[in-house]
Design a protein around this motif. Structure first.
Motif, PDB file in Angstrom:
ATOM      1  N   VAL A 291      47.422  45.350  32.722  1.00  0.00           N
ATOM      2  CA  VAL A 291      47.150  46.552  31.939  1.00  0.00           C
ATOM      3  C   VAL A 291      45.820  46.431  31.201  1.00  0.00           C
ATOM      4  CG1 VAL A 291      47.975  48.013  30.048  1.00  0.00           C
ATOM      5  CG2 VAL A 291      49.610  47.026  31.665  1.00  0.00           C
ATOM      6  N   LEU A 292      45.605  45.294  30.552  1.00  0.00           N
ATOM      7  CA  LEU A 292      44.398  45.069  29.747  1.00  0.00           C
ATOM      8  C   LEU A 292      43.136  45.121  30.611  1.00  0.00           C
ATOM      9  CD1 LEU A 292      44.031  42.200  27.131  1.00  0.00           C
ATOM     10  CD2 LEU A 292      42.261  42.594  28.815  1.00  0.00           C
ATOM     11  N   ARG A 293      43.182  44.417  31.723  1.00  0.00           N
ATOM     12  CA  ARG A 293      42.001  44.351  32.600  1.00  0.00           C
ATOM     13  C   ARG A 293      41.615  45.730  33.118  1.00  0.00           C
ATOM     14  NH1 ARG A 293      37.428  41.613  33.858  1.00  0.00           N
ATOM     15  NH2 ARG A 293      37.085  41.388  36.104  1.00  0.00           N
ATOM     16  N   ALA A 294      42.602  46.484  33.556  1.00  0.00           N
ATOM     17  CA  ALA A 294      42.322  47.822  34.073  1.00  0.00           C
ATOM     18  C   ALA A 294      41.743  48.720  32.992  1.00  0.00           C
ATOM     19  CB  ALA A 294      43.601  48.432  34.644  1.00  0.00           C
ATOM     20  N   ALA A 295      42.270  48.592  31.764  1.00  0.00           N
ATOM     21  CA  ALA A 295      41.792  49.422  30.660  1.00  0.00           C
ATOM     22  C   ALA A 295      40.337  49.105  30.316  1.00  0.00           C
ATOM     23  CB  ALA A 295      42.686  49.218  29.438  1.00  0.00           C
ATOM     24  N   VAL A 296      39.998  47.814  30.273  1.00  0.00           N
ATOM     25  CA  VAL A 296      38.625  47.415  29.946  1.00  0.00           C
ATOM     26  C   VAL A 296      37.657  47.871  31.040  1.00  0.00           C
ATOM     27  CG1 VAL A 296      37.078  45.442  29.613  1.00  0.00           C
ATOM     28  CG2 VAL A 296      39.317  45.468  28.501  1.00  0.00           C
ATOM     29  N   LEU A 297      38.032  47.678  32.292  1.00  0.00           N
ATOM     30  CA  LEU A 297      37.160  48.089  33.397  1.00  0.00           C
ATOM     31  C   LEU A 297      36.930  49.595  33.381  1.00  0.00           C
ATOM     32  CD1 LEU A 297      38.554  45.869  36.302  1.00  0.00           C
ATOM     33  CD2 LEU A 297      36.291  45.699  35.252  1.00  0.00           C
ATOM     34  N   GLU A 298      37.991  50.341  33.169  1.00  0.00           N
ATOM     35  CA  GLU A 298      37.869  51.804  33.167  1.00  0.00           C
ATOM     36  C   GLU A 298      36.992  52.284  32.016  1.00  0.00           C
ATOM     37  OE1 GLU A 298      40.693  55.819  32.907  1.00  0.00           O
ATOM     38  OE2 GLU A 298      41.602  53.817  33.094  1.00  0.00           O
ATOM     39  N   TYR A 299      37.181  51.679  30.848  1.00  0.00           N
ATOM     40  CA  TYR A 299      36.395  52.113  29.694  1.00  0.00           C
ATOM     41  C   TYR A 299      34.922  51.709  29.837  1.00  0.00           C
ATOM     42  CZ  TYR A 299      35.024  53.046  24.877  1.00  0.00           C
ATOM     43  OH  TYR A 299      34.393  53.530  23.754  1.00  0.00           O
ATOM     44  N   ALA A 300      34.674  50.510  30.366  1.00  0.00           N
ATOM     45  CA  ALA A 300      33.284  50.083  30.590  1.00  0.00           C
ATOM     46  C   ALA A 300      32.582  51.050  31.522  1.00  0.00           C
ATOM     47  CB  ALA A 300      33.262  48.667  31.158  1.00  0.00           C
ATOM     48  N   ASP A 301      33.278  51.472  32.560  1.00  0.00           N
ATOM     49  CA  ASP A 301      32.697  52.432  33.497  1.00  0.00           C
ATOM     50  C   ASP A 301      32.462  53.775  32.810  1.00  0.00           C
ATOM     51  OD1 ASP A 301      31.987  53.123  36.322  1.00  0.00           O
ATOM     52  OD2 ASP A 301      33.630  54.551  36.062  1.00  0.00           O
TER      53      ASP A 301
END
Length: 403
Positions: free
Chosen positions: A335-345
């Motif tokens: 969950v955390l990894r996906a959230a960080v990647l999506e927000y960075a993008d």
């Protein structure tokens, strides 16, 4: 953020104010000239990486508004730099500051604040953050860069080399001004200030454990005796390189070192007559190489290095093992990894700039109780306040949705 494009950047082969003279014995005059200027100092260095053993600065380039560019040859005048050290205890503008700060620190030169134009570019989401690319895209100049691999330890330095070096600071102050406007418009100036302060205060990385294995990997050597020979040869070469102030690969290339060890020579004659040591430069060190190999021959089996050695880049097991070792951490990671990647993008910067993967792993592995706890843990891991402010709400919201 989209970078401006300049299809026809104006070539710049020499600084706009002309080629400055090289300062050495007249260091006091150069310091007085810089002192008469105003504002921060644009600073850069030229080293001889890949040529010399040391990482010392062989040339220092400085520009200041109202003073122009000063090129300083510091070799041999290290004990005459006190006035420069005092003057430069101020704000510096650099590009890729972490490359230059260590060699300048060796000379006792320390800024009180920095602005790193490369970091500013990363925080603004620029795809290209080299000095050449940013100067071309933002200021419309194409810098001459044909001397990037030159031997800066040589003397005398040519006019072409001095022009190349001076160009590295000629536009830095203007670049900083444009980037500052962009950062403020994007609401990211504070981000840049925090990142630059982290770079300024950053300690050198710890040396790699068993660095000689970088040579072993080239040949995929598995014999423990041969690995010991690589280790002894590597250490002997390092001592020679340091003594001669030559890059180790110029004393004996890694490929040759590993091949020589893999043959496991039995005698000095085997080393002397090896086809790997035909050149005069390599032959003169034949005794050194044989002594290293002979030392390895006489090691007890218990003193031989293990066949396999994995450099532990982070303290965590491979992600594909988390489900078995720590199922809750594996779920948090997903969950955390996906959230960080999506927000960075979403905000247009690289995810490792937003929050390094190692910090993401630490947080997922350790877990947290609430947002306040998450903030505290991220701060302990070394995340900057701006990073914490950005990612904590995003991660919290992602977990609420996944509940």
């Amino acid at each position: 953020m989209t970078q401006p494009e300049f299809d026809h950047a104006k070539p710049l082969d020499i600084p706009r104010g002309g080629l400055p003279a090289l300062t050495h014995d007249d260091i006091d005059d150069a310091v007085a000239r810089l002192a008469a200027g105003h504002g921060p100092f644009a600073v850069d260095t030229e080293r001889a990486m890949g040529i010399r053993y040391s990482n010392r600065a062989y040339l220092i380039q400085i520009k200041r508004a109202g003073a122009g560019i000063v090129l300083i040859d510091p070799v041999g005048i290290e004990n005459r730099l006190d006035s420069l050290r005092e003057l430069l205890a101020d704000e510096w503008v650099l590009h890729a500051a972490d490359q230059d700060l260590p060699s300048l620190a060796e000379l006792g030169l320390h800024p009180t604040k920095i602005f790193d134009t490369e970091m500013a570019g990363k925080l603004l989401g620029f795809e290209r953050v080299s000095l050449q690319a940013m100067v071309a895209d933002i200021l419309g100049y194409a810098l001459a860069k044909e001397h990037s691999a030159a031997d800066w330890s040589q003397r005398p330095l040519t006019d072409e080399m001095l022009a190349y070096a001076a160009l590295d600071v000629d536009l830095l102050l203007e670049l900083r001004a444009e980037l500052t406007v962009m950062l403020e418009k994007a609401g990211r100036m504070e981000w840049c200030e925090q990142e630059c302060e982290d770079i300024r205060l950053r300690k050198p990385p710890a040396p790699l454990p068993q660095p000689w294995r970088r040579s072993a990997r080239q040949q995929d050597v598995r014999d423990r005796r041969a690995l010991a020979m690589i280790r002894e040869l590597w250490n002997a070469r390092d001592r020679l390189a340091k003594k001669r102030d030559l890059a180790p690969g110029r004393v004996l290339p890694n490929r040759v070192l590993a091949e020589l060890a893999s043959k496991k020579p039995r005698s000095r004659a085997d080393v002397v007559h090896s086809s790997l040591l035909r050149s005069r430069e390599r032959q003169r060190d034949a005794n050194t190489w044989w002594n290293a190999i002979n030392t390895a021959w006489h090691l007890d089996d218990r003193a031989l290095p293990e066949r396999r050695f994995r450099v532990q880049r982070d303290p965590f097991p491979a992600i594909n093992r988390w489900e078995k070792l720590n199922p809750e951490a594996a779920q948090r990671w997903a969950v955390l990894r996906a959230a960080v990647l999506e927000y960075a993008d979403e905000i247009g910067i690289a995810q490792e700039v937003l929050l390094k993967p190692i910090r993401q792993k630490q947080l997922a592995w350790d877990g947290w109780e609430n947002e306040s706890d998450m903030r505290k843990q991220l701060a302990e891991y070394g995340a900057r306040p701006w990073q914490i402010d950005q990612v904590v709400p995003v991660i919290s919201q992602a977990f609420k949705k996944s509940a």
